[in-house]
Design a protein around this motif. Structure first.
Motif, short mmCIF file in Angstrom:
data_model
loop_
_atom_site.label_atom_id
_atom_site.label_comp_id
_atom_site.label_asym_id
_atom_site.label_seq_id
_atom_site.Cartn_x
_atom_site.Cartn_y
_atom_site.Cartn_z
N UNK A 1 1.16 4.88 -3.20
CA UNK A 1 0.64 5.58 -4.37
C UNK A 1 -0.83 5.72 -4.28
N UNK A 2 -1.52 4.77 -3.96
CA UNK A 2 -2.95 4.79 -3.75
C UNK A 2 -3.33 5.87 -2.73
N UNK A 3 -2.56 5.64 -1.55
CA UNK A 3 -2.78 6.81 -0.36
C UNK A 3 -2.63 8.14 -0.97
N UNK A 4 -1.75 8.27 -1.54
CA UNK A 4 -1.39 9.68 -2.04
C UNK A 4 -2.27 10.16 -3.03
N UNK A 5 -2.74 9.25 -3.69
CA UNK A 5 -3.53 9.50 -5.04
C UNK A 5 -2.59 9.18 -6.23
N UNK A 6 -3.18 8.09 -7.16
CA UNK A 6 -2.32 7.70 -8.33
C UNK A 6 -1.98 8.81 -9.26
N UNK A 7 -2.76 9.88 -9.45
CA UNK A 7 -2.59 10.90 -10.34
C UNK A 7 -1.60 12.12 -9.71
N UNK A 8 -1.41 11.82 -8.31
CA UNK A 8 -0.55 12.87 -7.68
C UNK A 8 0.79 12.56 -7.31
N UNK A 9 1.33 11.18 -7.76
CA UNK A 9 2.60 10.91 -7.65
C UNK A 9 3.17 10.09 -8.77
#
Length: 540
Positions: free
Chosen positions: A240-248
């Motif tokens: 989730x951090x790698x993707x972006x917490x607001x993006x998943x």
């Protein structure tokens, strides 16, 4: 990262542990509940005050105490608007704030503290509860009950609150994932000693980092992340951090209550409060709770990550899982229960099948498996590997060093699946020789350096072949080797040749023959000595 803030946070955790030790609860099964509830209570208290300070009616407040006083003075209508203004931030009534309880003179303080915790949980149940089957587990359950001697409960609870009052999370809120992942690991390190049993895995951050950066090297947008055996959530949160917490949006399930409590705490600390409703405490294999709108088929996800339990006792539900009802999900079969050691049922094979069925048509997955799976010849293992290859979704495999987990000697590998395109080859990597050994408690653990982690990620994402490290194997070659995923079976055997002159050759041969003659002479001498000693013994 603010090292001083990190050290202050860890010191606060240590104070809470000291309180438990002083009241005879060190290493007690209840200790983790007391520590995590007290820690979370303080975190939510400070988060609310921090967010209140951003609102217009609080902006002229120059201190935390000023924010608290302004908050206490709000009328009923203004307070009723706060949930809309603060979003998913937990609302704590003025009389239940840490400072309020600390300054309270109460002859029944234990009851007051528990009432505050239970009240906060109830007030915020819509956002902060976890599903347990069809029921819900609330944020707090109270802590005084763990002290058997009732006359000690008041002092115990006062000591807990006293350990919180002089610490503030305000400076920590500007920190990111790296900060809170360290805080979380420190917070639960003493309560996660059962790694290897169902739901108790704690995946090292090195592995979580590798999996996340290979799965989503450039991040992503508006996607779902799923872990069907989430444990404390390390893998899902790293991705989730790698993707972006607001993006998943994150979805998890685990049948361990302790693991789910840790998972919830991990989500809160890392800004994933919106995903709390998707944390489920239940048996994923028997009762998967994340379903499609029809309520029958299992939900599929953009990303699936998992470090499932390798072995566990599923003897009570094994026949149920092998029935026609579950046949479509466990298409490769259900492993047998070992007669003498039911706890050694290879349950990870069930999770592998479940994960494949949980991937969207263009989904991606990374799964930790025992390295023995890569070459196992049994029916279930072979059929799963065949499915990965013949469906064109095997992207690659990374075999990790031994003892990458401090508390298990099982060698592990990571399998990467990708349905976003049809592959006809896979990158197989043998990283087993990397890392340095380090003592962790009574066990040895292999630690990967930052440079080694970068090498693994760059080599894999760049599809690079490196001698005795990584190789690109065609699917046809994999089929020829009975679907073996072991990199070593595909490395090119190289023989080093050196050009020499005839004179150099004869000189080398003469030297070697001379050494052989010396050895023969020495052998004959030893033989004579042995024969003489034997004669002497016989004559005696």
């Amino acid at each position: 990262m603010n090292t001083e803030t990190l050290n202050d946070t860890l010191a606060m955790i240590d104070r809470l542990k000291t309180v438990c030790a002083n009241y005879g609860l060190a290493n007690d099964s209840s200790e983790y509940k007391i520590i995590t509830e007290s820690f979370l209570y303080k975190y939510l208290n400070d988060r609310m005050l921090y967010e209140l300070g951003k609102l217009d009616q609080f902006k002229d407040c120059e201190s935390v105490s000023a924010i608290e006083e302004r908050y206490r003075g709000l009328d009923e209508d203004a307070r009723a608007m706060l949930p809309y203004e603060l979003g998913t931030v937990a609302i704590i009534r003025p009389e239940w704030m840490v400072s309020s309880l600390y300054n309270l003179q109460d002859d029944d303080f234990a009851k007051t503290f528990d009432t505050a915790l239970l009240g906060i949980a109830q007030d915020n149940i819509d956002v902060y509860s976890v599903k347990a089957g069809t029921e819900s587990i609330t944020l707090f359950q109270g802590v005084s009950r763990f002290i058997i001697e009732a006359n000690k409960r008041n002092d115990f609870c006062r000591s807990l609150v006293g350990s919180l009052v002089d610490f503030s999370f305000f400076d920590a809120f500007s920190q990111g994932y790296d900060f809170f992942s360290q805080v979380f690991e420190y917070l639960i390190k003493d309560y996660n000693k059962d790694s290897g049993s169902y739901g108790e895995y704690f995946t090292p951050h090195a592995i979580a980092n590798i999996m996340a950066r290979i799965l989503a090297p450039a991040g992503d947008m508006n996607v779902t992340v799923y872990d069907p055996a989430a444990g404390s959530g390390t893998l899902a949160l790293a991705l989730a951090h790698q993707i972006g917490e607001g993006n998943c949006t994150t979805y998890t399930q685990d049948r361990s209550q302790k693991a789910n409590e840790f998972m919830r705490l991990n989500l809160i600390l890392n800004g994933q409060v919106g995903s709390l409703a998707n944390v489920v405490h239940d048996d994923t294999l028997v009762s998967p709770r994340h379903l499609e709108p029809d309520g029958k088929s299992i939900k599929t996800f953009d990303y699936v990550v998992s470090n499932p339990p390798f072995k566990a006792d599923f003897s009570q539900s094994r026949d149920q899982l092998a029935s026609d009802k579950y046949g479509s999900r466990f298409w490769a079969g259900v492993p047998k229960v070992p007669a003498k050691q039911p706890e050694k049922m290879a349950i990870y094979l069930m999770f592998l099948q479940h994960i494949i069925d949980s991937m969207k048509p263009d989904g991606k997955a990374a799964i930790v498996v025992p390295t023995g799976f890569l070459t196992a010849k049994s029916k279930i293992e072979l059929e799963i590997r065949q499915n990965m290859v013949n469906s064109g979704m095997l992207r690659g495999v990374v075999s990790m060093p031994s003892n990458i987990f401090a508390n298990t000697g099982t060698n592990v590998s990571i399998i990467f699946l990708d349905r976003s395109k049809q592959y006809d080859h896979a990158l197989l990597m043998d990283a087993s020789k990397l890392g340095t050994k380090e003592k962790v408690g009574k066990n040895q653990r292999t630690i990967l350096s930052d440079e080694e982690i970068e090498r693994i990620i760059k080599t894999f994402n760049g599809s690079q072949e490196q001698d005795d490290f990584s190789v690109i194997a065609s699917y046809d070659a994999i089929r020829e080797k009975r679907y073996s995923f072991s990199a070593g079976q595909y490395f090119e055997v190289k023989i080093d040749y050196e050009d020499i002159t005839p004179e150099q050759f004869h000189a080398e041969m003469d030297e070697r023959m001379g050494k052989l003659r010396e050895l023969w002479t020495e052998g004959e001498r030893l033989q004579r000595e042995i024969e003489e000693q034997m004669k002497a013994v016989h004559l005696a």
